[in-house]
Design an enzyme around this catalytic site. Structure first.
Site, mmCIF file in Angstrom:
data_model
loop_
_atom_site.group_PDB
_atom_site.id
_atom_site.type_symbol
_atom_site.label_atom_id
_atom_site.label_comp_id
_atom_site.label_asym_id
_atom_site.label_seq_id
_atom_site.Cartn_x
_atom_site.Cartn_y
_atom_site.Cartn_z
ATOM 1 N N LYS A 50 -10.425 2.500 -15.873
ATOM 2 C CA LYS A 50 -10.894 1.121 -15.697
ATOM 3 C C LYS A 50 -11.154 0.469 -17.059
ATOM 4 C CE LYS A 50 -10.967 0.857 -11.100
ATOM 5 N NZ LYS A 50 -9.908 0.087 -10.385
ATOM 6 N N TYR A 80 -11.857 8.006 -14.012
ATOM 7 C CA TYR A 80 -11.969 6.667 -13.418
ATOM 8 C C TYR A 80 -12.482 5.669 -14.452
ATOM 9 C CZ TYR A 80 -13.296 3.179 -9.803
ATOM 10 O OH TYR A 80 -13.431 2.061 -9.022
ATOM 11 N N ASN A 121 -5.168 -4.468 -7.414
ATOM 12 C CA ASN A 121 -6.371 -4.018 -6.702
ATOM 13 C C ASN A 121 -6.328 -2.537 -6.344
ATOM 14 O OD1 ASN A 121 -8.705 -4.371 -4.579
ATOM 15 N ND2 ASN A 121 -6.951 -3.559 -3.439
ATOM 16 N N ASP A 174 0.860 -1.180 0.000
ATOM 17 C CA ASP A 174 0.000 0.000 0.000
ATOM 18 C C ASP A 174 0.895 1.227 0.000
ATOM 19 O OD1 ASP A 174 -3.300 0.027 0.708
ATOM 20 O OD2 ASP A 174 -2.283 1.966 0.803
ATOM 21 N N ILE A 192 2.584 2.357 -6.573
ATOM 22 C CA ILE A 192 2.608 1.499 -7.764
ATOM 23 C C ILE A 192 2.705 2.284 -9.071
ATOM 24 C CG2 ILE A 192 1.417 -0.502 -6.749
ATOM 25 C CD1 ILE A 192 -1.123 0.636 -8.286
HETATM 26 N N1 LIG Z 1 -15.684 0.051 -3.186
HETATM 27 C C1 LIG Z 1 -16.375 -0.033 -4.311
HETATM 28 O O1 LIG Z 1 -17.596 0.130 -4.330
HETATM 29 C C2 LIG Z 1 -15.667 -0.330 -5.618
HETATM 30 C C3 LIG Z 1 -16.439 -0.532 -6.756
HETATM 31 C C4 LIG Z 1 -15.829 -0.838 -7.954
HETATM 32 C C5 LIG Z 1 -14.458 -0.964 -8.014
HETATM 33 N N2 LIG Z 1 -13.701 -0.751 -6.911
HETATM 34 C C6 LIG Z 1 -12.245 -0.925 -7.041
HETATM 35 O O2 LIG Z 1 -11.797 -1.900 -6.140
HETATM 36 C C7 LIG Z 1 -10.463 -1.661 -5.717
HETATM 37 C C8 LIG Z 1 -10.374 -1.656 -4.194
HETATM 38 O O3 LIG Z 1 -11.308 -0.716 -3.687
HETATM 39 P P1 LIG Z 1 -11.648 -0.527 -2.144
HETATM 40 O O4 LIG Z 1 -13.051 -0.072 -2.087
HETATM 41 O O5 LIG Z 1 -11.237 -1.721 -1.401
HETATM 42 O O6 LIG Z 1 -10.736 0.747 -1.850
HETATM 43 P P2 LIG Z 1 -9.814 1.145 -0.612
HETATM 44 O O7 LIG Z 1 -9.612 2.611 -0.724
HETATM 45 O O8 LIG Z 1 -10.333 0.602 0.660
HETATM 46 O O9 LIG Z 1 -8.463 0.401 -0.948
HETATM 47 C C9 LIG Z 1 -7.595 0.795 -1.973
HETATM 48 C C10 LIG Z 1 -6.196 0.864 -1.409
HETATM 49 O O10 LIG Z 1 -5.298 1.243 -2.461
HETATM 50 C C11 LIG Z 1 -4.294 2.059 -1.910
HETATM 51 N N3 LIG Z 1 -3.622 2.880 -2.904
HETATM 52 C C12 LIG Z 1 -4.080 3.998 -3.512
HETATM 53 N N4 LIG Z 1 -3.152 4.490 -4.342
HETATM 54 C C13 LIG Z 1 -2.074 3.667 -4.274
HETATM 55 C C14 LIG Z 1 -0.795 3.653 -4.910
HETATM 56 N N5 LIG Z 1 -0.436 4.619 -5.764
HETATM 57 N N6 LIG Z 1 0.055 2.656 -4.599
HETATM 58 C C15 LIG Z 1 -0.290 1.698 -3.717
HETATM 59 N N7 LIG Z 1 -1.482 1.667 -3.097
HETATM 60 C C16 LIG Z 1 -2.364 2.637 -3.369
HETATM 61 C C17 LIG Z 1 -5.052 2.912 -0.887
HETATM 62 O O11 LIG Z 1 -4.195 3.484 0.074
HETATM 63 C C18 LIG Z 1 -6.048 1.921 -0.302
HETATM 64 O O12 LIG Z 1 -5.550 1.326 0.885
HETATM 65 C C19 LIG Z 1 -10.090 -0.343 -6.365
HETATM 66 O O13 LIG Z 1 -9.368 -0.584 -7.536
HETATM 67 C C20 LIG Z 1 -11.425 0.298 -6.687
HETATM 68 O O14 LIG Z 1 -11.334 1.198 -7.772
HETATM 69 C C21 LIG Z 1 -14.283 -0.435 -5.710
#
Ligand SMILES: NC(=O)c1ccc[n+]([C@@H]2O[C@H](COP(=O)([O-])OP(=O)(O)OC[C@H]3O[C@@H](n4cnc5c(N)ncnc54)[C@H](O)[C@@H]3O)[C@@H](O)[C@H]2O)c1
Lengths: 248, 249
Positions: free
Chosen positions: B158, B154, B90, B37, B64
């Site tokens: 995606k 976004y 992720n 992270d 990343i």
């Molecule tokens: N929550 C939803 O409803 C939802 C819906 C569709 C897609 N998503 C996708 O699912 C994935 C996870 O989402 P989530 O809801 O668990 O989000 P989250 O914010 O809880 O987790 C994402 C993590 O990625 C980390 N992160 C951000 N930028 C980073 C970087 N440059 N390098 C390393 N780490 C980094 C953040 O610090 C965070 O801990 C994401 O790709 C999100 O776009 C989420």
């Protein structure tokens, strides 16, 4: 899916058989259904030998009263019906020059009528339970294949049925999904070694599919683990779909 | 679901949300876990929690979007665990807004994290997978790749991830590496609980199932694609969205 009651319709073909074996391994209670009694009994023997809780029923599924009566019997016996897999799959290989309204109607009757008929009988039971999993086995050939116009159109029908059922049942704890198989080597589609090699070379993963590949996917969609997945197409094709639009 | 005994998995953005849940489920099945992270306190805490459960785990704080940081991360993971079999791209975030309100920075950051990050990680990892005769890459996209008002960066990022998935599936298929993509719908997050009820109901009205999903639903789908038995499934976009992808409006 432990102790869930699963109906496998089309259990006598290679893919239906592999699904039965897979579900048996996961502890489901199985009812194997096919119109071909002899083939069905062979598959049943294999599943039973693996120690599954299973029975088989030969059903003339062109006859809707026979379908209703089979489903009634099962529900009376087990008190529940949790999973329906529609695995019927009949390619006909009829070229345009030999096509008639009769070949067209036969293809729909063989591929789609039983799927609808079993679904309509099973859905009220699932609705009462507030739980159900319906998995339809489609084919990537819905995209169009020479000499398979009837089959391709029949498989296309699974889209509308799957998605419409899924939306209509979304609040009832019932999911409805489709697996689209790619080029899978089965007893129903025998291939020479040369054909197999050529077919494999065309796929990104460089091998043809096995019935077990489809069974693995079916097990996930039929399980409690996929409760937030509905109306979807899971394409199991070694990457072939990537070459086509209408596949994402 | 078969075990993942001995497999090494890198999950980006895994110090929170569905990445963390996925890491937990992988660890329970015997995988060695690399937590990544950008927020170091969250990485430390996650590593602590995993160690306390007896899992084999290492944490890497890395952005990343940075080539060198990604290469460093992969190198240290392979040094520690000997290989890398599984990559879950992720990590993600979103800068949202109407077209006229978005800045170049909003675009760059969103596209870099969601798309470039997945590219860099896949590039750094795939050689190790090929060396072992196979591997699994799962990308977490979003249903929003289909388009969403106010989501230009976004949705574009995606959608790019979908193209990356399909392309890498073609390139790596013959090497035994499958590449698939999960498109989550609305998933339960801490942010969801903080929304006013009126807004939540507005979102729920558009869900065919009338409910949102949980991290667990995504973790289950990731596990499905990671299994050895999933070797004939590649290049796919799989929606875990309660049927929302079928629904117009
Ligand atoms: N929550 C939803 O409803 C939802 C819906 C569709 C897609 N998503 C996708 O699912 C994935 C996870 O989402 P989530 O809801 O668990 O989000 P989250 O914010 O809880 O987790 C994402 C993590 O990625 C980390 N992160 C951000 N930028 C980073 C970087 N440059 N390098 C390393 N780490 C980094 C953040 O610090 C965070 O801990 C994401 O790709 C999100 O776009 C989420």
């Amino acid at each position: 899916m432990k102790d869930r009651t699963a109906l496998i319709v089309g259990a006598a073909n290679d893919i239906g058989g592999a699904i039965s074996v897979k579900f048996a391994g996961r502890g489901a209670r199985l009812v194997l259904i096919d119109s071909d009694q002899q083939k069905l009994e062979k598959v049943f023997a294999k599943v039973a030998a693996a120690g599954a809780k299973a029975e088989c029923i030969a059903v003339d599924w062109a006859n809707s009263a026979a379908v209703t009566s089979a489903v009634d019997t099962i529900v009376k016996k087990y008190g529940a019906l949790d999973i329906l897999v529609n695995a019927i799959d009949q390619r006909d290989g009829v070229p345009i020059t030999e096509g008639t309204v009769e070949t067209w109607e036969r293809s729909l009757k063989e591929n789609i009528t039983p799927l609808v008929s079993f679904s309509l009988n099973v859905i009220p039971v699932m609705r009462n339970q507030k739980y159900g999993r319906i998995v339809n086995i489609g084919s990537l050939e819905y995209l169009g294949t020479p000499k398979q116009a009837n089959y391709s159109a029949a498989k296309s029908a699974i889209f509308g049925l799957t998605r419409s059922f899924a939306l209509e049942l979304a609040k009832d704890g019932i999911t409805v999904n489709q697996i689209l198989k790619g080029d899978v080597k089965t007893a129903e589609c025998p291939l020479s070694p040369e054909e197999e090699e050529k077919g494999a070379a065309q796929l990104p993963v460089q091998r043809l599919g096995k019935p077990e590949d489809i069974a693995y996917a079916a097990a996930y969609l039929a399980s409690g683990l996929s409760g937030y997945v509905t109306g979807q197409n899971l394409i199991v094709c070694g990457g072939k779909s990537i070459y086509s639009s209408m596949s994402a | 679901m078969a075990g993942l005994q001995g497999k090494v998995a890198l999950i980006t953005g895994s110090a929170s949300g569905m990445g963390k849940k996925t890491a937990q489920r992988l660890a329970e099945r015997g995988a060695k876990i690399v937590i990544n992270d950008i927020v170091s306190e969250k990485v430390d805490q996650t590593v602590q929690e995993f160690s306390a459960q007896g899992f084999e785990v290492m944490g890497v704080v890395a952005d990343i979007c940075k080539t060198s940081a990604v290469q460093e991360m992969v190198k240290s993971a392979v040094e520690r665990f000997g290989s890398l079999d599984i990559l879950v791209n992720n990590a993600g975030m979103e800068r949202a807004g109407a077209l006229r309100n978005l800045s170049e920075q909003d675009w760059d950051l969103t596209v870099n994290v969601n798309l470039k990050g997945a590219f860099l990680c896949s590039q750094a990892v795939h050689g190790h997978m090929i060396e072992k005769g196979g591997g699994r890459i799962v990308n977490i996209a979003s249903r929003a790749w289909l388009g969403g008002a106010g989501q230009a960066p976004y949705s574009s990022a995606k959608a790019g991830l979908v193209g990356l998935t399909r392309t890498l599936a073609l390139e790596l298929g013959r090497k035994g590496v499958t590449v698939n993509c999960i498109a989550p719908g609305l998933i339960h997050t801490p942010m969801w609980d903080e929304l006013p009820e009126k807004n939540r109901n507005g979102f729920l009205a558009k869900q065919p199932m009338g409910k949102i999903g949980e991290d667990e639903d995504i973790a289950n789908a990731v596990l499905f694609f990671l299994d050895d038995e999933a070797s004939f499934i590649t290049g796919q976009v799989f929606y875990v969205c309660g049927g929302r992808s079928l629904f117009a409006g």
